[in-house]
Design an enzyme around this catalytic site. Structure first.
Site, mmCIF file in Angstrom:
data_model
loop_
_atom_site.group_PDB
_atom_site.id
_atom_site.type_symbol
_atom_site.label_atom_id
_atom_site.label_comp_id
_atom_site.label_asym_id
_atom_site.label_seq_id
_atom_site.Cartn_x
_atom_site.Cartn_y
_atom_site.Cartn_z
ATOM 1 C CB CYS A 124 -0.809 0.015 1.347
ATOM 2 S SG CYS A 124 -2.070 1.630 1.301
ATOM 3 C CB CYS A 127 -1.003 2.211 4.769
ATOM 4 S SG CYS A 127 -2.574 2.617 4.798
ATOM 5 C CG HIS A 137 -5.699 2.487 1.283
ATOM 6 N ND1 HIS A 137 -5.057 2.817 2.402
ATOM 7 C CD2 HIS A 137 -6.386 3.461 0.767
ATOM 8 C CE1 HIS A 137 -5.047 3.935 2.613
ATOM 9 N NE2 HIS A 137 -6.020 4.426 1.645
ATOM 10 C CB CYS A 138 -11.058 1.778 3.145
ATOM 11 S SG CYS A 138 -12.689 2.759 2.896
ATOM 12 C CB CYS A 141 -11.517 4.165 6.640
ATOM 13 S SG CYS A 141 -13.310 3.587 6.782
ATOM 14 C CB CYS A 152 -21.498 -0.202 4.807
ATOM 15 S SG CYS A 152 -23.380 0.193 4.701
ATOM 16 C CB CYS A 158 -14.467 -0.241 6.608
ATOM 17 S SG CYS A 158 -13.621 0.498 5.236
#
Length: 319
Positions: A124, A127, A137-138, A141, A152, A158
């Protein structure tokens, strides 16, 4: 000051779906308990039966909903973060082959079995960490989430390893809630349209009509969603994995984590039947390592390795 104000505005906007769902549930309580059960149902026994069945369903749905919202998502621990020296080396080297070698060298001691399509370590860039198996990875968030299923907006969170059980229970209880409300209000919905009710209570009857329509519409939507996630549970897949097939060291395999229905169910709901349908944390595992249907023995070793990490770094929080 400006970034803080922007962050607060975004937080309020992201909370709107949760406030909407909560408002609908509060209104449905008023419409069902007061307008239907107390004011429209004449038979005392019928009132009691409706109310007694209704409240446990509502309680379980709300308990699961709030657990889904407020359970923090889990992110990779410090072992997966690139140390400063490795990160500096990676950033300075522009050669893709060398960068791949650096990541492979760092990640060879980590319990990972998933790779990119080109066989590289899943890294990532945001991160600065190696992604554990099934982690993604979101962007909402702003972090990597262990066993991420999806983000959601209706729970403003998440859905991942730490709260997936709660999410499934929520949509299951919400479906039962809507079906129960629709079936028990059907009689009074029909009476409204047949003009059998007293016109003096017209506004109260409108609440019942809208309640029936809302319950049916939400039930239809939830039925497809709940059915889809039941299917995913039987295959031990996430929503993301159903779209993007996991790639193992041996190649892509969409059912690589499928251990059979009973084991798949147990990994999510636990082994104690008393807690299967309660929104309590009973899932197996640590969110980092998962049994592979083709390599259970090596997976046991990986689980043991993480247990050693847990003992060495006991008390340290996940990032």
């Amino acid at each position: 000051m400006a970034p803080r104000v922007l962050w607060m505005c975004l937080s309020v906007l992201k909370s709107i779906p949760v406030l909407f769902i909560t408002s609908v549930i509060v209104w449905s309580y008023y419409a069902y308990v007061f307008q239907m059960c107390l004011f429209s149902v004449n038979n005392i026994a019928e009132k009691v039966i409706y109310i007694v069945i209704y409240h446990p369903l509502l309680a379980m749905m709300m308990w699961s909903y709030w657990k889904t919202i407020f359970t923090p998502v889990m992110s990779p621990p410090k072992e997966f973060l690139l140390p400063g020296s490795v990160l500096e080396q990676l950033q300075q080297d522009v050669n893709q082959i060398n960068r791949r070698a650096i990541l492979m060298q760092f990640g060879k001691t980590l319990p990972t079995q998933c790779r990119t399509l080109t066989g590289e370590m899943r890294y990532c860039e945001k991160c600065k960490a190696i992604k554990p198996d099934r982690a993604h990875h979101c962007s909402v968030c702003g972090r990597c989430v262990l066993k991420m299923d999806h983000h959601c907006p209706w729970v403003n969170n998440c859905v991942g390893f730490s709260n997936y059980k709660f999410f499934v229970l929520f949509i299951g209880y919400a479906l039962m809630y809507c079906i129960y409300v629709a079936l028990s209000s059907l009689k009074y919905f029909i009476q409204f349209w047949s003009k059998a009710r007293d016109s003096s209570s017209h506004m109260g009857n409108l609440h019942i009509v809208f309640l029936f329509f809302a319950a049916v519409m939400f039930a239809i939507s939830l039925l497809s969603l709940f059915g889809y996630h039941c299917f995913l549970i039987t295959r031990n897949r996430t929503t993301l994995e159903s779209v993007q097939v996991p790639v193992f060291t041996t190649g892509p395999e969409k059912d690589g984590f499928d251990l059979g229905f009973r084991k798949n169910f147990a990994y999510l709901f636990g082994s104690d039947r008393r807690f299967w349908f309660l929104p309590t944390a009973t899932s197996f595992g640590n969110g980092l390592t998962y049994p592979n249907r083709n390599d259970d023995e090596s997976k046991d070793l990986l689980l043991g390795r993480h247990q050693q990490w847990s003992e060495e770094g006991e008390g340290e929080d996940f990032v």
